[in-house]
Design a protein around this motif. Structure first.
Motif, PDB file in Angstrom:
ATOM      1  N   ASP A 324     122.932  50.380 117.875  1.00  0.00           N
ATOM      2  CA  ASP A 324     121.678  49.722 118.271  1.00  0.00           C
ATOM      3  C   ASP A 324     121.986  48.263 118.599  1.00  0.00           C
ATOM      4  OD1 ASP A 324     121.866  48.281 115.889  1.00  0.00           O
ATOM      5  OD2 ASP A 324     120.402  49.490 114.824  1.00  0.00           O
ATOM      6  N   GLN A 325     120.936  47.467 118.761  1.00  0.00           N
ATOM      7  CA  GLN A 325     121.152  46.086 119.228  1.00  0.00           C
ATOM      8  C   GLN A 325     121.806  45.203 118.163  1.00  0.00           C
ATOM      9  OE1 GLN A 325     118.268  47.492 118.502  1.00  0.00           O
ATOM     10  NE2 GLN A 325     117.465  46.141 116.905  1.00  0.00           N
ATOM     11  N   ARG A 330     124.706  45.429 121.168  1.00  0.00           N
ATOM     12  CA  ARG A 330     124.310  44.019 121.067  1.00  0.00           C
ATOM     13  C   ARG A 330     124.067  43.398 122.443  1.00  0.00           C
ATOM     14  NH1 ARG A 330     123.664  39.180 120.913  1.00  0.00           N
ATOM     15  NH2 ARG A 330     124.858  37.542 119.910  1.00  0.00           N
ATOM     16  N   GLY A 332     123.068  45.071 125.091  1.00  0.00           N
ATOM     17  CA  GLY A 332     122.138  45.891 125.870  1.00  0.00           C
ATOM     18  C   GLY A 332     122.781  47.122 126.480  1.00  0.00           C
TER      19      GLY A 332
END
Ligand code: DUC
Ligand code: ZN
Ligand code: ZN
Length: 488
Positions: A324-325, A330, A332
């Motif tokens: 995930d981000q 991180r 995108g």
């Protein structure tokens, strides 16, 4: 009369050298007796039909480690050591990474503060040296060795980490003088940067290009160079996370020549390939680590290296980044492979994977499995015989395995880290550590965690045992070769 706190009855015990039937009597956290028909314990566990193995020593993992670009390390010392324990590991050795502007003492104090209240099993530290200046090598590193941190990792790649050859020689020389174990991340930075630039400017940004940029030749060249530098200074050295045949061969020939070069490999190089990085969309990012997984011929070379003694250590290199981000994504969904967090999780499945595919499929003996997953690391990092074996006086760090238990890996129901996925989802494995003891405490039983965060203890490592078999000390360490000059 009760003589022990705990007795394990009728198990089949295995060490790095022997397999035998015995009861194990545990008192005050240590193995007090090994024998037949031991007298009673306050508690008894029937291990009939089970294997009793030393708890695993995972001597390469990353927990609560700061990153340079704000990516979050998904596991702290609680989730990481919990996950390790569920997988039969009872000692972990994560890294304390030198921070710019901080002394090694300050760096290590910060990691102690992170680990102390949270660890569930025992832990030691390696350092990561990024700036090996004279103050660090001359004053700070010796002080850390006094505090039981006797090993450190250096990098030949990554901006803000990489050391040039001059620096490597300086660090090798210090390691030799201090008797510390130097661990090296061997990849040629210029090759990776050059290939990455060519690939990205050509529009090749998908995760699969990570494996192309981190070319095998980048790893083998750096491995050979690191070995040459270590031979010049006559310093024992460990090449970490070896992924491929050429690097493995370089280590093997160094060992054959009598150099004290040790090798480490990891599950991702046996059970993943570069094809995993080519999964749909950014899914391949989950398999992105450095060096990258290679191909099936490379996997076979790694199996051979485990069998023939090129590798002493099988560690997880657990580098936990969520999908995930906060982690892998991180930058995108449009991220280039150069922006993906490098690393895969593996603390919990390290032992079950190697047991099932190594011991279960006849590639490794049970004793080789114990050596590779526990004993050798304990020796290499100055923890043996307290850790990594079954012996009277050793800590009662033991895992009771059901060698026949069949499991299908399913992250949601089985894995206890905080990463959110496993690269080994859906694998069918045979053999599982059911009950895990750390210093005689039952830590895992009936698939339940029974120990508290903060109950794991820091391990003061002695100096490494460079006598671990691979060969002799380098015979060329003879000042006469240098015209009589003393270089180190
Ligand atoms: N090196 C490691 O040791 N772990 C994760 C990524 C890396 O480059
Ligand atoms: Zn590395
Ligand atoms: Zn690592």
């Amino acid at each position: 009369m009760v003589n022990f706190d705990l007795v394990l009855r009728n198990g089949t015990c295995a060490t790095a050298s022997d397999t035998f039937q015995a009861d194990i009597g545990i008192q005050d956290g240590r193995i007090a007796a090994i024998g037949e028909s031991l007298s009673d314990g306050a508690r008894e566990i029937d291990a009939t039909g089970r294997l009793i193995l030393p708890g695993g020593v995972d001597s390469h993992c990353h927990l609560a480690q700061e990153t340079v670009d704000g990516v979050e390390c998904a596991d702290d010392f609680e989730s990481g050591t919990r996950s390790a324990a569920f997988g039969g590991t009872t000692t972990v050795m994560p890294f304390a990474m030198q921070q710019p502007g901080k002394t090694l003492g300050e760096t290590v104090a910060a990691y102690h503060a992170l680990a102390g209240p949270k660890a569930i099993i025992d832990y030691g530290f390696h350092l990561i040296l990024r700036d090996p200046n004279p103050q660090v090598l001359g004053q700070e590193l010796p002080a850390m060795i006094e505090q039981g941190i006797t090993s450190f990792k250096v990098y030949m790649t990554y901006d803000t980490f990489k050391l040039d050859d001059y620096e490597l020689l300086t660090v090798l020389s210090a390691a030799r003088t201090l008797g510390a174990m130097m661990m090296v991340h061997a990849e040629n930075d210029d090759i990776i940067r050059w290939l990455s630039e060519k690939l990205t400017t050509g529009g090749h940004r998908a995760p699969k290009y990570h494996a192309i940029a981190h070319a095998r030749i980048a790893e083998s060249e750096a491995t050979r160079r690191a070995i040459d530098l270590a031979s010049l200074t006559d310093t024992p050295m460990l090449i970490v996370h070896v992924s491929d045949e050429a690097a493995t061969s370089a280590i093997r020939s160094a060992q054959t020549a009598g150099l004290k070069i040790f090798g480490e490999t990891c599950p991702q190089y046996l059970f993943l390939t570069a094809a995993d990085l080519d999964r749909d969309g950014l899914e391949g990012a989950k398999y992105c680590c450095s060096p990258p997984p290679r191909d099936s011929a490379g996997q076979e070379a790694i199996w051979r290296g485990l069998k023939n003694g090129t590798f002493q250590v099988f560690s997880s290199d657990h580098a936990p980044y969520r999908f995930d981000q906060t982690g892998k994504l991180r930058y995108g969904m449009d991220a280039s492979f150069t922006q993906l967090a490098n690393g895969v999780p593996g603390l919990e499945l390290r032992l079950p994977l190697l047991f099932s595919e190594g011991v279960g499929k006849g590639r490794l003996s049970l004793n080789e499995f114990v050596a590779l997953t526990a004993t050798n690391a304990a020796k290499l990092y100055g923890l043996h015989p307290r850790k990594g074996t079954i012996a009277v006086g050793a800590d009662a760090d033991l895992a009771i395995w059901d060698p026949n238990k069949k499991v299908t890996v399913q992250y949601e129901t089985m894995i206890h880290d905080d990463v959110g996925f496993t690269p080994y989802e859906g694998r069918h494995l045979t053999g599982w550590p059911e009950t895990v003891l750390s210093r005689g405490r039952v830590v895992i039983e009936n698939a339940t965690l029974c120990a508290q965060p903060g109950s794991g203890k820091f391990l003061d490592c002695a100096k490494p045992d460079a006598a671990l078999p691979t060969g002799r000390l380098h015979p060329e360490a003879n000042p006469a070769e240098n015209g009589g000059a003393r270089l180190i």
